[in-house]
Design an enzyme around this catalytic site. Structure first.
Site, PDB file in Angstrom:
ATOM      1  N   ARG A  91       0.983  -1.280   0.124  1.00 21.55           N
ATOM      2  CA  ARG A  91      -0.042  -0.062   0.095  1.00 21.55           C
ATOM      3  C   ARG A  91       0.893   1.222   0.038  1.00 21.55           C
ATOM      4  O   ARG A  91       0.597   2.446  -0.778  1.00 21.55           O
ATOM      5  CB  ARG A  91      -0.825   0.149   1.243  1.00 21.55           C
ATOM      6  CG  ARG A  91      -2.166   0.997   1.148  1.00 21.55           C
ATOM      7  CD  ARG A  91      -3.255   0.668   2.126  1.00 21.55           C
ATOM      8  NE  ARG A  91      -2.615   1.035   3.252  1.00 21.55           N
ATOM      9  CZ  ARG A  91      -3.385   0.519   4.757  1.00 21.55           C
ATOM     10  NH1 ARG A  91      -4.674   0.319   4.507  1.00 21.55           N
ATOM     11  NH2 ARG A  91      -2.748   1.080   5.853  1.00 21.55           N
ATOM     12  N   LYS A  99      -2.897   6.401   1.271  1.00 16.30           N
ATOM     13  CA  LYS A  99      -2.675   7.031   2.613  1.00 16.30           C
ATOM     14  C   LYS A  99      -1.387   8.092   2.586  1.00 16.30           C
ATOM     15  O   LYS A  99      -0.490   7.964   3.182  1.00 16.30           O
ATOM     16  CB  LYS A  99      -1.983   5.770   3.352  1.00 16.30           C
ATOM     17  CG  LYS A  99      -2.471   5.964   4.819  1.00 16.30           C
ATOM     18  CD  LYS A  99      -1.958   4.645   5.561  1.00 16.30           C
ATOM     19  CE  LYS A  99      -2.412   4.823   7.084  1.00 16.30           C
ATOM     20  NZ  LYS A  99      -3.485   4.983   7.700  1.00 16.30           N
ATOM     21  N   GLU A 150     -16.187   6.140   4.137  1.00 13.45           N
ATOM     22  CA  GLU A 150     -15.859   5.798   5.668  1.00 13.45           C
ATOM     23  C   GLU A 150     -15.574   6.875   6.554  1.00 13.45           C
ATOM     24  O   GLU A 150     -15.962   7.927   6.443  1.00 13.45           O
ATOM     25  CB  GLU A 150     -14.394   5.151   5.045  1.00 13.45           C
ATOM     26  CG  GLU A 150     -13.222   6.158   4.715  1.00 13.45           C
ATOM     27  CD  GLU A 150     -11.971   5.706   4.471  1.00 13.45           C
ATOM     28  OE1 GLU A 150     -11.409   4.804   5.163  1.00 13.45           O
ATOM     29  OE2 GLU A 150     -11.122   6.332   3.546  1.00 13.45           O
TER      30      GLU A 150
END
Ligand SMILES: Cc1ncc(COP(=O)(O)O)c(C=O)c1O
Length: 344
Positions: A80, A183, A219
């Site tokens: 990620r 992220k 989210e």
């Protein structure tokens, strides 16, 4: 030696023995340094400081029932981080280097790893940022990669304590076709104003809707959403949410527990038909949600309230939580090879 009270840890910074530091310059990473000082020196013109050329990860190491130390799915975090770095156009460490550094940071700070038995763990924070001096807006050619750690307890003060959250329809966390699935620090900056307002109103988190239509659940500010209806684990399919490694693991856990898994757009109105709702993420695996308050704007008195359970964790959420944590703490066999052991 650490003088930390492991029984009363929250999610907070603690100075540990070392941080790991390496720089990407002239096409290669420098030798990884262990530094005892966690203050670093970088150019005031570093692109990360000006244009947010920065990404990070979060994962954990656990002291098991058998005394062994395990890191949960670091390979997933390495992948990620690479995606985030590609989004920013900067170099990323290899998966092998990432995992080696995870093991090394735990080993060098082993006296800060909480003992087995109180739901505490060692949070590992890899961080990558553009470091060369620059004025123009462009991807950095040099970067710094660091591996940090801190002992942590439950994020909210008590694992599995149910929380109240708010839908702030006047704020979005991410843009349509934007950076929501990566992220990068900028996403967190974008959530702060709404989060600060929500906290002042007594909520623990903000639940964002999809930024294109505001009809579907996206989210929370720092975790993914899931709901349970009958025997189904339901979680949003959206390209503006972070692909949570915990959520991915919970999907497997749900199937293992005989549940069906639905990853699909979740309309806001469906909030009225869930029996259990929660947040999921590395910090505490699952935080049950007691109340979701949907407001047209954070300032508005108008609201639709959805309530779940009695303030405690629902039965299915608890079973899912236990499935994951028992692997993390070495209480159950790691049948999917999710953990990596740290040789001490
Ligand atoms: C915005 C956001 N969504 C979801 C998550 C959960 O991801 P993970 O399970 O990989 O920790 C996080 C981090 O914990 C997050 O910051």
């Amino acid at each position: 030696m650490s003088t930390i009270d492991f029984d009363n840890l929250s999610f907070a910074y603690h100075k540990t023995n070392t941080i790991l530091y390496t720089e990407f310059k002239n096409g290669k990473w420098s030798e990884i340094e262990s530094r005892t000082d966690d203050y670093i020196s970088i150019s005031a013109f570093a692109g990360s400081l000006h244009y947010g050329i920065q990404c990070f990860e979060g994962l954990k190491a656990f002291r098991g029932k058998d005394g062994k130390v395990r890191i949960f799915r670091p390979d997933e975090n390495a992948k990620r981080l690479r995606k985030s770095a590609e989004y920013l156009g900067i170099e990323a460490p290899s998966e092998e280097m990432f995992i080696q550094m995870c093991k090394r940071i735990v080993k060098e700070n082993i006296d800060f790893l909480p003992p087995y038995g109180n739901n505490a763990s060692m949070y590992i924070r890899p961080i990558l940022f553009g470091s060369n001096p620059q004025l123009g807006v462009k991807s950095s050619t040099e970067c710094v990669f660091m591996m940090l750690c801190s002992p942590v307890g439950a994020y909210t003060g008590g694992a599995l304590e149910a929380i109240d959250v708010v839908i702030a329809r006047d704020y979005d966390r991410a843009a349509p076709n934007g950076s929501g699935a990566y992220k990068v620090g900028g996403n967190y900056a974008c959530s702060l104003l709404s989060l600060n307002k929500a906290v002042k109103l007594g909520y623990k988190a903000v639940l964002y809707l999809d930024p294109t239509s505001r009809k579907f659940i996206d989210e929370y500010n720092s975790s993914n959403f899931f709901g349970i209806k009958g025997n189904s684990y339901i979680t949003p399919l959206s390209d503006s949410i972070l692909p949570s490694i915990t959520n991915k693991s919970l999907e497997v856990a749900a199937r293992e527990l005989g549940m069906t898994v639905e990853r699909r757009p979740v309309p806001v109105e469906e909030l009225g038909s869930f029996e259990e709702v929660g947040e999921c993420g590395t910090a505490v695996v699952i935080t049950p949600v007691h109340k979701i308050v949907d407001k047209p704007s954070l300032e508005s008195d108008q609201e639709t309230v959805y309530t779940y359970g009695n303030g405690l964790c629902g039965e299915k959420s608890l079973a899912l939580y236990k499935y994951i944590t028992s692997i993390q703490y070495g209480e159950a066999p790691d049948k999917f090879g999710w953990t990596i052991e740290v040789e001490l």
